[in-house]
Motif scaffolding. Structure first.
Motif, mmCIF file in Angstrom:
data_model
loop_
_atom_site.group_PDB
_atom_site.id
_atom_site.type_symbol
_atom_site.label_atom_id
_atom_site.label_comp_id
_atom_site.label_asym_id
_atom_site.label_seq_id
_atom_site.Cartn_x
_atom_site.Cartn_y
_atom_site.Cartn_z
ATOM 1 N N SER A 1 -7.623 -12.242 0.087
ATOM 2 C CA SER A 1 -6.173 -12.131 0.074
ATOM 3 C C SER A 1 -5.588 -13.489 0.446
ATOM 4 O O SER A 1 -6.108 -14.167 1.344
ATOM 5 C CB SER A 1 -5.738 -11.071 1.088
ATOM 6 N N GLY B 1 -1.660 -16.004 0.394
ATOM 7 C CA GLY B 1 -0.222 -16.087 0.156
ATOM 8 C C GLY B 1 0.058 -16.733 -1.190
ATOM 9 O O GLY B 1 -0.768 -17.492 -1.717
ATOM 10 N N ALA B 2 1.208 -16.449 -1.760
ATOM 11 C CA ALA B 2 1.564 -17.010 -3.066
ATOM 12 C C ALA B 2 1.566 -18.536 -2.996
ATOM 13 O O ALA B 2 2.084 -19.134 -2.050
ATOM 14 C CB ALA B 2 2.934 -16.502 -3.502
ATOM 15 N N LYS C 1 2.028 -12.012 -7.726
ATOM 16 C CA LYS C 1 1.773 -11.179 -6.552
ATOM 17 C C LYS C 1 1.087 -9.870 -6.951
ATOM 18 O O LYS C 1 1.291 -9.359 -8.039
ATOM 19 C CB LYS C 1 3.072 -10.906 -5.802
ATOM 20 N N GLY C 2 0.240 -9.390 -6.027
ATOM 21 C CA GLY C 2 -0.521 -8.171 -6.265
ATOM 22 C C GLY C 2 -1.991 -8.496 -6.454
ATOM 23 O O GLY C 2 -2.449 -9.611 -6.185
ATOM 24 N N LYS C 3 -2.754 -7.502 -6.948
ATOM 25 C CA LYS C 3 -4.182 -7.696 -7.189
ATOM 26 C C LYS C 3 -4.366 -8.453 -8.499
ATOM 27 O O LYS C 3 -3.858 -8.041 -9.536
ATOM 28 C CB LYS C 3 -4.910 -6.359 -7.252
ATOM 29 N N ASN C 4 -5.098 -9.554 -8.439
ATOM 30 C CA ASN C 4 -5.375 -10.365 -9.614
ATOM 31 C C ASN C 4 -6.849 -10.257 -9.975
ATOM 32 O O ASN C 4 -7.717 -10.529 -9.139
ATOM 33 C CB ASN C 4 -5.039 -11.832 -9.332
ATOM 34 N N THR D 1 -6.084 -10.734 -3.938
ATOM 35 C CA THR D 1 -4.751 -10.188 -3.771
ATOM 36 C C THR D 1 -3.804 -11.299 -3.315
ATOM 37 O O THR D 1 -4.091 -12.000 -2.338
ATOM 38 C CB THR D 1 -4.748 -9.050 -2.728
ATOM 39 N N VAL D 2 -2.695 -11.461 -4.050
ATOM 40 C CA VAL D 2 -1.683 -12.453 -3.696
ATOM 41 C C VAL D 2 -0.541 -11.704 -3.038
ATOM 42 O O VAL D 2 0.011 -10.751 -3.585
ATOM 43 C CB VAL D 2 -1.199 -13.227 -4.943
ATOM 44 N N ARG D 3 -0.154 -12.145 -1.819
ATOM 45 C CA ARG D 3 0.908 -11.468 -1.077
ATOM 46 C C ARG D 3 2.120 -12.356 -0.927
ATOM 47 O O ARG D 3 2.133 -13.516 -1.187
ATOM 48 C CB ARG D 3 0.427 -10.995 0.295
#
Length: 143
Positions: free
Chosen positions: A65, A67-68, A121-124, A141-143
């Motif tokens: 996980s 951050g953007a 954002k979300g699961k990539n 996962t990008v939060r």
């Protein structure tokens, strides 16, 4: 002349024994002694066996996980590809694999390390590829 002849016989014997041990270490199974290749054809059999190695590529993200637009790494190793082969990261977008502007060349040992920043954002779902060789899919996962 005798020393030279013994020397070449010794080299030939070592080559045949070395090729035989490599062939025995493989996964070949022989049903009977008649199915075993002759000593003079062992080097050709070993060369054919190594030429049939399937190319593979692995990929592992440094985080699960992030951050953007934060930097993380994807590392992996290739087998069966030439050193200096280009490895590219792909992302699944709307059901299709899209190549991202994240590319690196492999080292002599086939390893690579790729710096990545993602903004979706979300699961990539991600994977790496080189030529027609594709890694297993992994998620970040990008939060």
């Amino acid at each position: 002349m005798i020393v030279t002849k013994r020397h070449s016989l010794r080299i030939a014997a070592v080559a045949v024994l070395g090729a035989a041990s490599v062939a025995l270490a493989g996964t070949a199974t022989a049903a009977s002694p008649a199915a075993t290749p002759a000593a003079h054809s062992l080097p050709a059999a070993v060369a054919h066996q190594t030429a049939a190695v399937k190319a593979t590529i692995t990929a592992k993200p440094s985080v699960s996980s992030v951050g953007a637009w934060k930097l993380f790494r994807v590392t992996g190793k290739t087998t069966g590809l030439k050193p200096g082969s280009k490895v590219t990261l792909q992302q699944k977008q709307h059901g299709k694999w899209v190549s991202l502007p994240a590319t690196v060349t492999t080292a002599r040992d086939g390893s690579y390390s790729l710096g990545v920043k993602l903004g979706l954002k979300g699961k990539n779902d991600l994977r790496t590829f080189s030529g027609n060789v594709v890694s297993p899919v992994f998620q970040v996962t990008v939060r």
